[in-house]
Design a protein around this motif. Structure first.
Motif, short mmCIF file in Angstrom:
data_model
loop_
_atom_site.label_atom_id
_atom_site.label_comp_id
_atom_site.label_asym_id
_atom_site.label_seq_id
_atom_site.Cartn_x
_atom_site.Cartn_y
_atom_site.Cartn_z
N ARG A 250 -3.47 2.89 -9.39
CA ARG A 250 -2.99 2.14 -8.22
C ARG A 250 -2.51 3.12 -7.17
NH1 ARG A 250 1.67 -2.36 -7.54
NH2 ARG A 250 1.16 -2.81 -5.38
N LYS A 251 -3.17 3.10 -6.02
CA LYS A 251 -2.81 4.04 -4.96
C LYS A 251 -1.70 3.45 -4.10
CE LYS A 251 -4.65 7.01 -1.46
NZ LYS A 251 -4.55 6.79 -0.08
N LEU A 252 -0.53 4.08 -4.17
CA LEU A 252 0.62 3.72 -3.33
C LEU A 252 1.11 4.99 -2.66
CD1 LEU A 252 2.64 1.36 -5.69
CD2 LEU A 252 1.70 0.73 -3.48
N SER A 253 1.03 5.05 -1.37
CA SER A 253 1.56 6.20 -0.65
C SER A 253 3.08 6.18 -0.69
CB SER A 253 1.10 6.17 0.81
OG SER A 253 -0.30 6.31 0.88
N ALA A 254 3.67 7.37 -0.62
CA ALA A 254 5.13 7.50 -0.61
C ALA A 254 5.57 7.82 0.82
CB ALA A 254 5.57 8.61 -1.56
N LEU A 255 6.55 7.06 1.31
CA LEU A 255 7.11 7.29 2.64
C LEU A 255 8.60 7.55 2.50
CD1 LEU A 255 5.43 4.29 4.53
CD2 LEU A 255 4.63 6.67 4.44
N ILE A 256 9.09 8.53 3.24
CA ILE A 256 10.51 8.86 3.21
C ILE A 256 11.09 8.58 4.59
CG2 ILE A 256 12.19 10.73 2.97
CD1 ILE A 256 10.24 11.94 0.89
N ILE A 257 12.18 7.85 4.62
CA ILE A 257 12.83 7.45 5.87
C ILE A 257 14.02 8.38 6.11
CG2 ILE A 257 13.96 5.58 7.12
CD1 ILE A 257 12.39 3.71 5.06
N ARG A 258 14.00 9.02 7.26
CA ARG A 258 15.08 9.94 7.62
C ARG A 258 16.32 9.16 8.07
NH1 ARG A 258 13.87 15.20 8.96
NH2 ARG A 258 11.69 15.79 8.75
N LYS A 259 17.49 9.78 7.88
CA LYS A 259 18.72 9.19 8.40
C LYS A 259 18.83 9.44 9.90
CE LYS A 259 21.04 9.35 4.02
NZ LYS A 259 22.04 9.91 3.16
N GLU A 260 18.32 10.58 10.33
CA GLU A 260 18.28 10.94 11.75
C GLU A 260 16.86 11.36 12.08
OE1 GLU A 260 20.88 10.65 13.80
OE2 GLU A 260 22.19 10.02 12.16
N PRO A 261 16.41 11.12 13.30
CA PRO A 261 15.04 11.54 13.61
C PRO A 261 14.91 13.05 13.60
CG PRO A 261 16.16 10.86 15.61
CD PRO A 261 17.08 10.55 14.46
N LYS A 262 13.74 13.51 13.30
CA LYS A 262 13.44 14.94 13.35
C LYS A 262 13.74 15.45 14.75
CE LYS A 262 9.37 17.52 12.08
NZ LYS A 262 8.01 17.39 11.58
N LYS A 263 14.39 16.60 14.87
CA LYS A 263 14.81 17.11 16.18
C LYS A 263 13.69 17.82 16.93
CE LYS A 263 19.31 16.28 15.65
NZ LYS A 263 19.52 14.88 15.62
N HIS A 264 12.56 18.05 16.28
CA HIS A 264 11.44 18.74 16.94
C HIS A 264 10.13 18.04 16.56
CE1 HIS A 264 11.93 20.37 12.91
NE2 HIS A 264 10.65 20.64 12.92
N GLY A 265 9.05 18.53 17.06
CA GLY A 265 7.75 17.96 16.72
C GLY A 265 7.65 16.50 17.12
N THR A 266 7.29 15.67 16.16
CA THR A 266 7.05 14.24 16.44
C THR A 266 8.33 13.43 16.58
OG1 THR A 266 6.88 13.79 14.08
CG2 THR A 266 4.82 14.28 15.26
N GLN A 267 9.44 13.95 16.12
CA GLN A 267 10.75 13.29 16.18
C GLN A 267 10.73 11.89 15.56
OE1 GLN A 267 11.79 13.51 20.36
NE2 GLN A 267 12.34 15.66 20.17
N VAL B 169 0.83 -1.21 0.00
CA VAL B 169 0.00 0.00 0.00
C VAL B 169 0.87 1.26 0.00
CG1 VAL B 169 -1.96 -1.14 1.11
CG2 VAL B 169 -0.26 0.06 2.52
N ALA B 170 2.19 1.06 0.11
CA ALA B 170 3.11 2.19 0.13
C ALA B 170 4.48 1.75 -0.36
CB ALA B 170 3.23 2.77 1.54
N VAL B 171 5.26 2.76 -0.79
CA VAL B 171 6.66 2.55 -1.13
C VAL B 171 7.46 3.47 -0.23
CG1 VAL B 171 6.34 1.74 -3.50
CG2 VAL B 171 6.45 4.19 -3.06
N ALA B 172 8.63 3.00 0.23
CA ALA B 172 9.42 3.77 1.17
C ALA B 172 10.89 3.60 0.85
CB ALA B 172 9.16 3.30 2.60
N GLY B 173 11.67 4.65 1.17
CA GLY B 173 13.10 4.56 0.98
C GLY B 173 13.82 5.63 1.77
N MET B 174 15.11 5.39 1.97
CA MET B 174 15.96 6.29 2.75
C MET B 174 16.24 7.57 1.96
SD MET B 174 17.67 6.36 5.71
CE MET B 174 17.90 4.66 6.22
N THR B 175 16.10 8.70 2.66
CA THR B 175 16.43 9.98 2.04
C THR B 175 17.94 10.03 1.80
OG1 THR B 175 15.90 12.33 2.23
CG2 THR B 175 16.81 11.33 4.17
N LEU B 176 18.40 10.58 0.87
CA LEU B 176 17.95 11.42 -0.19
C LEU B 176 17.81 10.62 -1.49
CD1 LEU B 176 17.53 14.50 -1.10
CD2 LEU B 176 19.93 14.39 -1.66
N GLY B 177 18.52 9.53 -1.58
CA GLY B 177 18.51 8.76 -2.82
C GLY B 177 17.16 8.26 -3.25
N ALA B 178 16.33 7.85 -2.30
CA ALA B 178 15.04 7.27 -2.65
C ALA B 178 13.91 8.29 -2.76
CB ALA B 178 14.66 6.18 -1.64
#
Length: 184
Positions: A86-103, A61-70
């Motif tokens: 075909r509905k496929l959501s896009a997910l981006i995986i951070r190398k480091e967690p976000k430093k604010h908000g939801t982290q 239901v989704a495609v995901a990959g590590m930033t920045l290459g994906a």
């Protein structure tokens, strides 16, 4: 020329750099493929999205990959998928967690726990970044079900992924890329 050959030609003419270079894995190689040179081009984005979409498991239901290459790859797959119904959501995986908000490590639309996700990458060398992506997706409650990439450098990534229970499907392999160079 079919879509796969057109993409291979774009990779050869725009993304391939021959010469000694240190890869993100730390390995030194005699060539480098900067897939962003292709995937950030409209024709390259379409061809990459189309060819990888055709490889994505129907249960994803989704495609995901590590930033920045994906980043451009998951976007291309998602957009081409939408255009093809075909509905496929896009997910981006951070190398480091976000430093604010939801982290959080994974950015994108909130999906139900257990959602099946295809993990994508541009170029696979050792498979380490994909293994990290899989771990982060699992930690967020998603179920990674497959791994797809533009290029398998055939330098141990496929074997590393097999060790953690995943196969690797790629549009091209190092052997195919080198054969294309020799023919040109």
């Amino acid at each position: 020329m079919d879509e796969r050959e057109r993409l291979l030609d774009l990779v050869r003419t725009r993304a391939l750099r021959v010469g000694k270079i240190t890869l993100s894995s730390g390995k030194v190689s005699d060539y480098y493929v900067d897939a962003r040179e292709v995937v950030l081009d409209p024709a390259g984005a379409y061809l990459t999205g189309k060819l990888l979409l055709d490889m994505i498991d129907p249960e994803a239901v989704a495609v995901a990959g590590m930033t920045l290459g994906a980043d451009p790859i998951v976007t291309a797959i998602s957009v081409v998928g939408y255009l093809e119904g075909r509905k496929l959501s896009a997910l981006i995986i951070r190398k480091e967690p976000k430093k604010h908000g939801t982290q959080k490590f994974v950015e994108g639309p909130a999906l139900p726990e257990g959602s099946r996700v295809a993990v994508v990458d541009d170029v696979v060398t050792t498979g380490s970044s994909i293994v990290k992506s899989i771990e982060r997706l699992k930690a967020e409650g998603y179920e990674p079900i497959q791994v797809v990439a533009i290029l398998d450098r055939e330098e141990g990534g496929r074997e590393r992924l097999k060790e953690v229970g995943y196969g690797l499907e790629s549009i091209f392999t190092r052997g195919e890329l080198l054969a294309k160079i020799r023919r040109s």
